[in-house]
Design a protein around this motif. Structure first.
Motif, PDB file in Angstrom:
ATOM      1  N   LEU A   1     -98.596  10.115  46.032  1.00 29.25           N
ATOM      2  CA  LEU A   1     -98.118  10.539  47.214  1.00 29.25           C
ATOM      3  C   LEU A   1     -99.237  10.807  48.118  1.00 29.25           C
ATOM      4  O   LEU A   1     -99.184  10.697  48.973  1.00 29.25           O
ATOM      5  N   GLU A   2    -100.539  11.624  47.598  1.00 30.63           N
ATOM      6  CA  GLU A   2    -101.413  11.730  48.600  1.00 30.63           C
ATOM      7  C   GLU A   2    -102.053  10.310  48.995  1.00 30.63           C
ATOM      8  O   GLU A   2    -102.764  10.283  50.274  1.00 30.63           O
ATOM      9  N   ALA A   3    -101.831   9.482  48.405  1.00 28.79           N
ATOM     10  CA  ALA A   3    -102.496   7.937  48.864  1.00 28.79           C
ATOM     11  C   ALA A   3    -102.020   7.748  50.083  1.00 28.79           C
ATOM     12  O   ALA A   3    -102.271   6.918  51.165  1.00 28.79           O
TER      13      ALA A   3
ATOM     14  N   ALA B   1    -101.912   3.822  41.850  1.00 29.63           N
ATOM     15  CA  ALA B   1    -101.699   2.662  42.843  1.00 29.63           C
ATOM     16  C   ALA B   1    -100.457   1.914  42.477  1.00 29.63           C
ATOM     17  O   ALA B   1     -99.809   1.500  43.502  1.00 29.63           O
ATOM     18  N   LEU B   2     -99.878   1.721  41.378  1.00 28.98           N
ATOM     19  CA  LEU B   2     -98.997   1.051  41.022  1.00 28.98           C
ATOM     20  C   LEU B   2     -97.550   1.534  41.305  1.00 28.98           C
ATOM     21  O   LEU B   2     -96.725   1.301  41.998  1.00 28.98           O
ATOM     22  N   GLU B   3     -97.625   3.106  40.943  1.00 33.13           N
ATOM     23  CA  GLU B   3     -96.543   3.681  41.376  1.00 33.13           C
ATOM     24  C   GLU B   3     -96.307   4.012  42.916  1.00 33.13           C
ATOM     25  O   GLU B   3     -95.182   3.996  43.444  1.00 33.13           O
ATOM     26  N   GLN B   4     -97.611   3.788  43.718  1.00 29.24           N
ATOM     27  CA  GLN B   4     -97.449   3.959  45.213  1.00 29.24           C
ATOM     28  C   GLN B   4     -96.725   2.606  45.566  1.00 29.24           C
ATOM     29  O   GLN B   4     -95.866   2.505  46.381  1.00 29.24           O
ATOM     30  N   SER B   5     -97.253   1.420  45.022  1.00 23.29           N
ATOM     31  CA  SER B   5     -96.621   0.209  45.468  1.00 23.29           C
ATOM     32  C   SER B   5     -95.204   0.088  45.381  1.00 23.29           C
ATOM     33  O   SER B   5     -94.429  -0.406  46.012  1.00 23.29           O
ATOM     34  N   LEU B   6     -94.893   0.271  44.012  1.00 28.20           N
ATOM     35  CA  LEU B   6     -93.386   0.246  43.595  1.00 28.20           C
ATOM     36  C   LEU B   6     -92.543   1.169  44.388  1.00 28.20           C
ATOM     37  O   LEU B   6     -91.451   0.703  44.935  1.00 28.20           O
ATOM     38  N   ALA B   7     -93.109   2.336  44.860  1.00 26.35           N
ATOM     39  CA  ALA B   7     -92.409   3.282  45.751  1.00 26.35           C
ATOM     40  C   ALA B   7     -92.266   2.782  46.986  1.00 26.35           C
ATOM     41  O   ALA B   7     -90.870   2.696  47.595  1.00 26.35           O
ATOM     42  N   ASP B   8     -93.257   1.970  47.492  1.00 29.95           N
ATOM     43  CA  ASP B   8     -93.134   1.448  48.868  1.00 29.95           C
ATOM     44  C   ASP B   8     -92.025   0.292  49.103  1.00 29.95           C
ATOM     45  O   ASP B   8     -91.516   0.169  49.722  1.00 29.95           O
ATOM     46  N   ALA B   9     -91.964  -0.342  47.619  1.00 32.12           N
ATOM     47  CA  ALA B   9     -91.323  -1.474  47.727  1.00 32.12           C
ATOM     48  C   ALA B   9     -89.748  -1.075  47.704  1.00 32.12           C
ATOM     49  O   ALA B   9     -88.718  -1.461  48.433  1.00 32.12           O
ATOM     50  N   ARG B  10     -89.519   0.187  46.879  1.00 31.87           N
ATOM     51  CA  ARG B  10     -88.160   0.552  46.624  1.00 31.87           C
ATOM     52  C   ARG B  10     -87.745   1.135  47.980  1.00 31.87           C
ATOM     53  O   ARG B  10     -86.530   1.143  48.349  1.00 31.87           O
ATOM     54  N   SER B  11     -88.523   1.737  48.632  1.00 32.72           N
ATOM     55  CA  SER B  11     -88.042   2.615  49.914  1.00 32.72           C
ATOM     56  C   SER B  11     -87.995   1.777  51.159  1.00 32.72           C
ATOM     57  O   SER B  11     -87.349   2.169  52.108  1.00 32.72           O
ATOM     58  N   GLY B  12     -88.463   0.315  50.879  1.00 37.88           N
ATOM     59  CA  GLY B  12     -88.193  -0.660  52.024  1.00 37.88           C
ATOM     60  C   GLY B  12     -89.338  -0.645  53.057  1.00 37.88           C
ATOM     61  O   GLY B  12     -89.414  -1.311  54.018  1.00 37.88           O
ATOM     62  N   GLN B  13     -90.405   0.050  52.808  1.00 34.13           N
ATOM     63  CA  GLN B  13     -91.692   0.131  53.635  1.00 34.13           C
ATOM     64  C   GLN B  13     -92.403  -1.118  53.550  1.00 34.13           C
ATOM     65  O   GLN B  13     -92.756  -1.685  54.531  1.00 34.13           O
ATOM     66  N   THR B  14     -92.297  -1.891  52.109  1.00 37.15           N
ATOM     67  CA  THR B  14     -92.926  -2.973  52.145  1.00 37.15           C
ATOM     68  C   THR B  14     -91.997  -4.156  52.439  1.00 37.15           C
ATOM     69  O   THR B  14     -90.794  -4.156  51.956  1.00 37.15           O
TER      70      THR B  14
ATOM     71  N   THR C   1    -103.960  -2.601  41.036  1.00 31.07           N
ATOM     72  CA  THR C   1    -103.266  -1.580  40.642  1.00 31.07           C
ATOM     73  C   THR C   1    -104.245  -0.757  39.547  1.00 31.07           C
ATOM     74  O   THR C   1    -103.815   0.115  38.759  1.00 31.07           O
ATOM     75  N   ARG C   2    -105.598  -0.785  39.873  1.00 28.49           N
ATOM     76  CA  ARG C   2    -106.556  -0.227  38.573  1.00 28.49           C
ATOM     77  C   ARG C   2    -106.715   1.001  39.105  1.00 28.49           C
ATOM     78  O   ARG C   2    -106.831   2.020  38.323  1.00 28.49           O
ATOM     79  N   ARG C   3    -106.775   1.601  40.244  1.00 29.27           N
ATOM     80  CA  ARG C   3    -106.597   3.016  40.569  1.00 29.27           C
ATOM     81  C   ARG C   3    -105.528   3.571  39.948  1.00 29.27           C
ATOM     82  O   ARG C   3    -104.246   3.363  40.254  1.00 29.27           O
ATOM     83  N   ARG C   4    -105.769   4.817  39.512  1.00 31.52           N
ATOM     84  CA  ARG C   4    -104.618   5.714  39.214  1.00 31.52           C
ATOM     85  C   ARG C   4    -103.459   5.951  40.329  1.00 31.52           C
ATOM     86  O   ARG C   4    -103.898   6.434  41.084  1.00 31.52           O
TER      87      ARG C   4
END
Length: 732
Positions: free
Chosen positions: A162-164, A522-535, A517-520
């Motif tokens: 979330l902070e990212a 990062a994967l959750e952030q990318s998946l969240a953006d995908a599901r929310s439609g931002q990506t 997705t190496r950074r802690r």
């Protein structure tokens, strides 16, 4: 004279046997089977586990050393799990000490394990009040509103994720928690029971599957074969609920760590039971605590990755293996076990049902259904209003490609973006290009330690070997001829991302692979953006193919569908078919229809043609017929003996000697080799292998039983690293 009982102890040694120790006075009644003990071994000490007690040892009593200390007041490993581990050591012909140790959390393998602290990342979710709260009511606190909206779209995010996206979210989370709108869960700790939430109504096929599982009187193996998006998880939830009502525990396996936060949240909310997650990314203390909660019965649902199958659960009532076909369930080093196969054996021994779920079942599971060893449960349609996507083969032969994309796919991407929908493009190769080639002399830059080409990572300006980790900067000129004309050849995710940014400059593109997705978090952030439609456009590797639900994705492009069509590994076509179906299944999972484009230079290939109609079953029938004709698994049984050494001759000498012994041991077992491994040199060591093949698994096991220990005594074995892989899944 030395008297007293003798304990057979399993310690983490590469030798295929236990070790005898004297039980000191005062420990005769407490140092029993399953207890951890501290024992001397050479000049050091190990934590071992007592396997049994006996009156006589294989060596003179005077040579035995006493147990140094008893570490448990009662057995750490119960009879059910310990006997399963002993069976596993025998079936996979691996040292029993290493097998037993693998079932213990890291802290319980250490002498000083009690000193470590628990803890780990917290995952944030909305409470019932948070789900009912409209983010617009928090307009005066925009960070809180944004965090609430993000968690509504993607439950199970860490604070780092979330902070990212929004620095300062930590304070917003604290404020939301004080208002009772969000809560955190530390997945290494027990997640307390919650009020169960109702789920959607079951389809007829789902209801029939649930009824069959719940009606099983004891052991039964079920293959839940459901198309992507058919609601297999709903079947899991209802079957688990039925087991919990009977007072039993439920064990759920998932193939990837990234799937655990969402799965455990969904199970926790729906089942209302105390739960734990177990996987290797947890801190040692948290993993120990979760393991103990499962062993004590406090945790009623245990969800985790491969090694979770070894967790003691005294009231086990149901085992679920999600995406049972996934290669992640097979350990590829050390003790090379299959968690799926061990799960079936554990269910049989515990006399409980096991459910293997997949949209693309493994050939072994399909074969077991045909042989009557497993019951097929079919979910032939997607749940709700979703329909299976329309699949089209795009012939790219002799066609001009724009950034590796055909005109058809580019047009489809433009249409999808214009409609406000999302695109997923799949390339199963990370980096910018798999080859860097000198245009003048044809020199290809290769890894100095492996028989592999260096992969260009242009953003980092590095050449990297994806097999051993070697890397170097990108040279300015060819070392062979001095020409500066070094050109990237081939396609990776980084290059596709770069080309898409030029072709669609206004679209938000996100690349998901091991590099990004190496950074802690990062994967959750990318998946969240995908599901929310931002990506708007997702580019990635097979990380995107495993169980993820992207409601807004209506177009999937498999940019190169030819990988694996002509591999020497007989399982390659199965892996490719599974990958294509799983990736295709990300399209059109909500109410909007989906499309899939397969770009290929082999448009007439029967494998691709069989998948166009979405008929994985047709592919499976063809593949099984080919396997039967060639006596390959699941119609035959294999074991692979691997050897590696700095000198090729050392591998050859060991494997030739091992082959002679094998041929003399059993005429029913064919011995092929030694031959070089598909990648002969890796990490600076030469690699060769010996393949053992039998029509009957019993014949193969009968031969391996004396043969594996005999290899330890060979002089040639001391000059190599060797390993035995029973039922190998990767022939490289």
């Amino acid at each position: 004279m030395v008297t007293g009982p003798i304990a057979a102890v399993a310690i983490p040694s590469p030798l295929r046997r236990h070790f005898d120790y004297l039980v000191p006075p005062g420990l005769e009644r407490t140092a029993v089977r399953g207890c951890r003990v501290l024992v001397p071994f050479g000049r050091t000490q190990y934590v071992g586990v007592v396997l049994r007690r006996h009156a006589e040892a294989s060596v003179a009593r005077a040579k035995l050393r006493p147990i140094a200390a008893l570490l448990d007041d009662e057995p750490t490993l119960d009879e059910a799990i310990l006997s399963l581990l002993e069976w596993s050591a025998q079936y996979y012909h691996h040292p029993v000490g290493e097998v037993v140790q693998s079932a213990l959390p890291t802290l319980l393998r250490r002498v000083d394990g009690s000193k470590a602290q628990s803890g780990g990342p917290k995952f944030w979710f909305l409470t019932d009040a948070g789900n009912a709260c409209d983010p617009e009511t928090l307009a005066s606190a925009p960070r809180q509103a944004k965090a609430l909206a993000r968690l509504a779209a993607e439950p199970g995010l860490t604070r780092a994720a979330l902070e990212a996206d929004e620095p300062g979210t930590g304070a917003a989370l604290a404020a939301l928690a004080r208002k009772g709108l969000v809560e955190s869960q530390q997945l290494g700790e027990v997640i307390p029971p919650a009020t169960p939430a109702p789920g959607p109504a079951l389809t007829d096929a789902q209801a029939e599957a649930v009824e069959a599982i719940a009606a099983a009187p004891g052991f039964a193996s079920f293959l839940l074969d459901g198309v992507t998006g058919s609601g297999k998880t709903e079947v899991y939830l209802h079957a688990a609920s039925a087991a919990l009502v009977r007072g039993r525990q439920v064990l759920v396996l998932v193939p990837e760590i990234g799937l655990t936060p969402q799965m455990i949240h969904r199970f926790g909310k729906r089942l209302g039971q105390a739960m734990v997650a177990l996987h290797s990314a947890l801190p040692n203390g948290a993993r120990r605590n979760a393991w103990i909660a499962a062993r004590s019965g406090q945790a009623r649902v245990v969800l985790g990755t491969r090694s979770t199958i070894l967790t003691p659960m005294p009231e086990l009532g149901l085992i679920i293996v999600d995406e049972e076909h996934d290669l992640s369930y097979k350990q590829q080093d050390g003790w090379r076990y299959s968690a799926r196969d061990v799960a079936v054996m554990r269910a049989r021994r515990a006399d409980v049902p096991v459910v293997l779920g997949s949209a693309t079942p493994s050939m072994e599971s399909v074969f077991n259904v045909l042989a009557g060893r497993s019951t097929l449960l079919r979910l032939p349609e997607r749940a709700g209003a979703a329909a299976l996507p329309q699949v089209s083969i795009v012939d790219v032969r002799a066609r001009a490609l724009d950034g590796h994309l055909s005109g058809q796919l580019i047009e489809a991407i433009s249409e999808t973006l214009a409609a406000g929908e999302q695109v997923l493009l799949f390339v199963n190769r990370r980096g910018f290009a798999p080859t860097l080639l000198c245009h003048e002399c044809g020199e290809v830059l290769e890894c100095p330690r492996c028989d592999a080409r260096l992969v260009l990572h242009r953003q980092a300006n590095r050449l990297r070997c994806h097999h051993c980790g070697y890397e170097t900067r990108v040279p300015s000129a060819c070392k062979h001829c001095g020409s500066p004309e070094l050109r990237p050849v081939g396609l990776g995710t980084e290059r596709l991302e770069d080309e898409l940014e030029k072709r669609f400059p206004g679209a938000r593109i996100d690349r998901i692979d091991r590099d990004t997705t190496r950074r802690r978090g990062a994967l959750e952030q990318s998946l969240a953006d995908a599901r929310s439609g931002q990506t708007q456009i997702l580019v990635g590797t097979q990380m995107l193919a495993k169980g993820h639900d992207f409601p807004g994705v209506t177009l999937v492009g498999i940019v190169d569908a030819d990988g694996g069509l002509f591999s020497t590994d007989f399982r390659a076509s199965e892996r490719l078919a599974q990958l294509i179906v799983q990736v295709s299944g990300r399209a059109g999972r909500a109410s909007r229809p989906g499309r899939v484009f397969l770009q290929t230079h082999q448009p007439e290939h029967p494998l691709l043609r069989s998948l166009v109609g979405g008929d994985y079953a047709e592919f499976a029938r063809t593949a099984l017929a080919e396997r039967e004709a060639a006596a390959l698994p699941p119609y035959g049984a294999l074991a692979l003996l691997r050897a590696e050494a700095p000198r090729r001759a050392a591998c050859t000498a060991f494997l030739e000697e091992a082959g002679h012994i094998a041929r003399d041991t059993s005429p029913q077992v064919a011995v092929l080799g030694p031959v070089p491994a598909p990648m002969e040199r890796r990490q600076g060591r030469f690699r060769e292998q010996l393949l053992l093949s039998a029509m009957d698994r019993v014949d193969l096991q009968r031969m391996l039983r004396p043969w594996a220990p005999a290899l330890e005594g060979l002089v040639s074995a001391r000059r190599v690293r060797w390993s035995l892989d029973v039922d190998p899944q990767d022939m490289s």
